[in-house]
Design an enzyme around this catalytic site. Structure first.
Site, PDB file in Angstrom:
ATOM      1  N   SER A  50       7.225  19.708  -7.823  1.00 33.19           N
ATOM      2  CA  SER A  50       8.278  19.327  -8.772  1.00 33.19           C
ATOM      3  C   SER A  50       7.742  19.301 -10.192  1.00 33.19           C
ATOM      4  O   SER A  50       8.379  19.798 -11.129  1.00 33.19           O
ATOM      5  CB  SER A  50       8.836  17.942  -8.417  1.00 33.19           C
ATOM      6  OG  SER A  50       9.583  17.965  -7.233  1.00 33.19           O
TER       7      SER A  50
ATOM      8  N   TYR B  62      13.802  18.799  -7.004  1.00 29.02           N
ATOM      9  CA  TYR B  62      12.915  18.010  -6.149  1.00 29.02           C
ATOM     10  C   TYR B  62      12.093  18.942  -5.273  1.00 29.02           C
ATOM     11  O   TYR B  62      12.477  20.086  -5.014  1.00 29.02           O
ATOM     12  CB  TYR B  62      13.696  17.023  -5.275  1.00 29.02           C
ATOM     13  CG  TYR B  62      14.584  17.657  -4.238  1.00 29.02           C
ATOM     14  CD1 TYR B  62      14.081  18.029  -2.988  1.00 29.02           C
ATOM     15  CD2 TYR B  62      15.940  17.881  -4.486  1.00 29.02           C
ATOM     16  CE1 TYR B  62      14.897  18.608  -2.028  1.00 29.02           C
ATOM     17  CE2 TYR B  62      16.760  18.461  -3.532  1.00 29.02           C
ATOM     18  CZ  TYR B  62      16.235  18.823  -2.308  1.00 29.02           C
ATOM     19  OH  TYR B  62      17.047  19.406  -1.367  1.00 29.02           O
ATOM     20  N   CYS B  63      10.946  18.433  -4.818  1.00 25.59           N
ATOM     21  CA  CYS B  63      10.155  19.092  -3.780  1.00 25.59           C
ATOM     22  C   CYS B  63      10.097  18.130  -2.598  1.00 25.59           C
ATOM     23  O   CYS B  63      11.037  17.357  -2.394  1.00 25.59           O
ATOM     24  CB  CYS B  63       8.774  19.484  -4.294  1.00 25.59           C
ATOM     25  SG  CYS B  63       7.748  18.104  -4.859  1.00 25.59           S
ATOM     26  N   PHE B  64       9.041  18.140  -1.825  1.00 27.08           N
ATOM     27  CA  PHE B  64       9.041  17.289  -0.637  1.00 27.08           C
ATOM     28  C   PHE B  64       8.883  15.814  -0.985  1.00 27.08           C
ATOM     29  O   PHE B  64       9.649  14.968  -0.529  1.00 27.08           O
ATOM     30  CB  PHE B  64       7.944  17.713   0.347  1.00 27.08           C
ATOM     31  CG  PHE B  64       7.969  16.920   1.625  1.00 27.08           C
ATOM     32  CD1 PHE B  64       9.057  17.009   2.481  1.00 27.08           C
ATOM     33  CD2 PHE B  64       6.927  16.067   1.962  1.00 27.08           C
ATOM     34  CE1 PHE B  64       9.103  16.259   3.656  1.00 27.08           C
ATOM     35  CE2 PHE B  64       6.960  15.320   3.131  1.00 27.08           C
ATOM     36  CZ  PHE B  64       8.049  15.418   3.979  1.00 27.08           C
TER      37      PHE B  64
ATOM     38  N   TYR C  77      12.450  15.066  -1.552  1.00 29.31           N
ATOM     39  CA  TYR C  77      13.271  15.180  -0.346  1.00 29.31           C
ATOM     40  C   TYR C  77      13.035  14.019   0.609  1.00 29.31           C
ATOM     41  O   TYR C  77      13.986  13.482   1.199  1.00 29.31           O
ATOM     42  CB  TYR C  77      12.967  16.500   0.370  1.00 29.31           C
ATOM     43  CG  TYR C  77      13.616  16.587   1.732  1.00 29.31           C
ATOM     44  CD1 TYR C  77      14.945  16.977   1.861  1.00 29.31           C
ATOM     45  CD2 TYR C  77      12.910  16.239   2.890  1.00 29.31           C
ATOM     46  CE1 TYR C  77      15.561  17.030   3.105  1.00 29.31           C
ATOM     47  CE2 TYR C  77      13.518  16.282   4.138  1.00 29.31           C
ATOM     48  CZ  TYR C  77      14.839  16.677   4.235  1.00 29.31           C
ATOM     49  OH  TYR C  77      15.442  16.709   5.472  1.00 29.31           O
TER      50      TYR C  77
END
Length: 362
Positions: free
Chosen positions: A102, A94-96, A123
């Site tokens: 991602s 995952y990224c933000f 996130y």
């Protein structure tokens, strides 16, 4: 090929390995237990790309990112992800927000034959889920509060109960002015994330009740959620009662003997006692105003003498003097006042052994 997931509950209940590709500065502000941070772009690159995005738009920012992370550096980061994925084949990334970072990571891994599903929403969605679940659990799960004066070994009882949540363990702090531990504390966000996961795991186990220790609003610098503070003040109580002599022994073990072993692991055997001594003296100084000048000087002198004897021959017995005074004259009156303000029903009251037997009998 596994699909991307939005089953956040399953991820946390099963301790699913998670790969966080956000920048280190983002990871440091808040993450999840056991998550690995292997960033797509580092802090400096993120800063430059962010400026480019604001000034020239998304495509220019993407082009700059591809320029910054290319060649050997791109291969190095790809190799790190590959190694992680081989060790965690059931993981997710995952990224933000579950967006471009991602998807870029996912695409690069796909080029070398790795199926890397991502967490939808990233996130931000995971964090929102945990906040909502934490508040729902606090509002709906039956809590019981373990009380007792300092040195009653409440945390030891908590650690032995499968239906308990060790708040001090999550905060990496012993919960008093002398409670600091080497290694520091988690960020507030990390603490809340860990607490939420502990709560949803207890909910899944369907216990009759969940046991927590009677804590103030702060455990070190970790702030308990307001809703949990209110529950601790009002829910049924179980009270441990132990003699002052017994509590002095437990406090000696918890403040001096046990921490020395922790400090040795962090700083080495040679420097451990000095580091611990400095921390104990600093802790004493932090409560100087509440102790009063004369009593603070007396206790500080006793502590210094005990540390000197310990450094000379390893004997810790002299620590009992300042610990005895600290418990009897400082912590006990403060605890008695706090207990008088608690509203919950008393379910059981007895020695530590009796309380443990009561808890185990249900």
């Amino acid at each position: 090929m596994r699909d991307d997931t939005c089953d956040y509950l399953s991820l946390f209940l099963n301790d699913t390995p998670l790969l966080d590709v956000r920048a280190p500065v983002e990871f440091a502000k808040g993450a999840f237990p056991g998550t690995t941070n292997l960033a797509l772009i580092n802090d400096e690159e993120r800063h430059r790309i962010g400026i480019c995005y604001k000034q020239h738009g998304q495509q220019a920012a993407i082009d700059l990112g591809n320029t910054l992370v290319c060649g050997e550096e791109r291969e190095r980061r790809l190799y790190a992800w590959q190694q992680w994925w081989q060790a965690n084949p059931n993981g997710y990334l995952y990224c933000f927000r579950g967006g471009l970072r991602s998807q870029t990571t996912q695409a690069w891994l796909r080029e070398i034959g790795i199926d890397a599903p991502l967490v939808t929403g990233g996130y931000k969605a995971l964090r929102r889920f945990l906040i909502d679940e934490m508040e729902a659990c606090i509002a709906n799960l039956p809590l019981e509060v373990l009380c007792g004066r300092t040195g009653c070994a409440k945390t030891r009882v908590i650690e032995q109960q499968p239906n308990a949540i060790d708040l001090e363990g999550l905060a990496h702090h012993r919960g008093s002015s002398f409670g600091r531990r080497p290694g520091g504390q988690p960020s507030q966000i990390d603490f809340e994330n860990s607490l939420s996961i502990a709560l949803i795991k207890q909910r899944a186990a369907q216990p009759v009740s969940i046991l927590v220790e009677d804590e103030s609003k702060l455990i070190g610098r970790c702030h308990l959620p307001f809703s949990l503070q209110d529950q601790i003040k009002s829910q049924p109580r179980i009270i441990i009662e132990e003699s002052l002599e017994s509590r002095v022994q437990v406090t000696l073990e918890d403040y001096v003997i046990g921490p020395l072993q922790e400090y040795a692991r962090y700083f080495g055997e040679h420097d451990a006692l000095k580091q611990l001594g400095d921390e104990l003296l600093a802790s004493m100084d932090r409560i100087r105003r509440r102790l009063g000048g004369i009593r603070h000087q007396q206790l500080r002198q006793q502590l210094q003498e005990a540390l000197a004897v310990q450094a000379n021959c390893g004997n810790t017995e002299l620590h009992r003097e300042w610990i005895h005074s600290l418990l009897a004259d400082y912590y006990d009156p403060m605890y008695d006042y706090m207990l008088s303000r608690r509203a919950g029903t008393i379910l059981f009251q007895g020695s530590r052994a009796e309380v443990s037997a009561f808890l185990n009998s249900r």
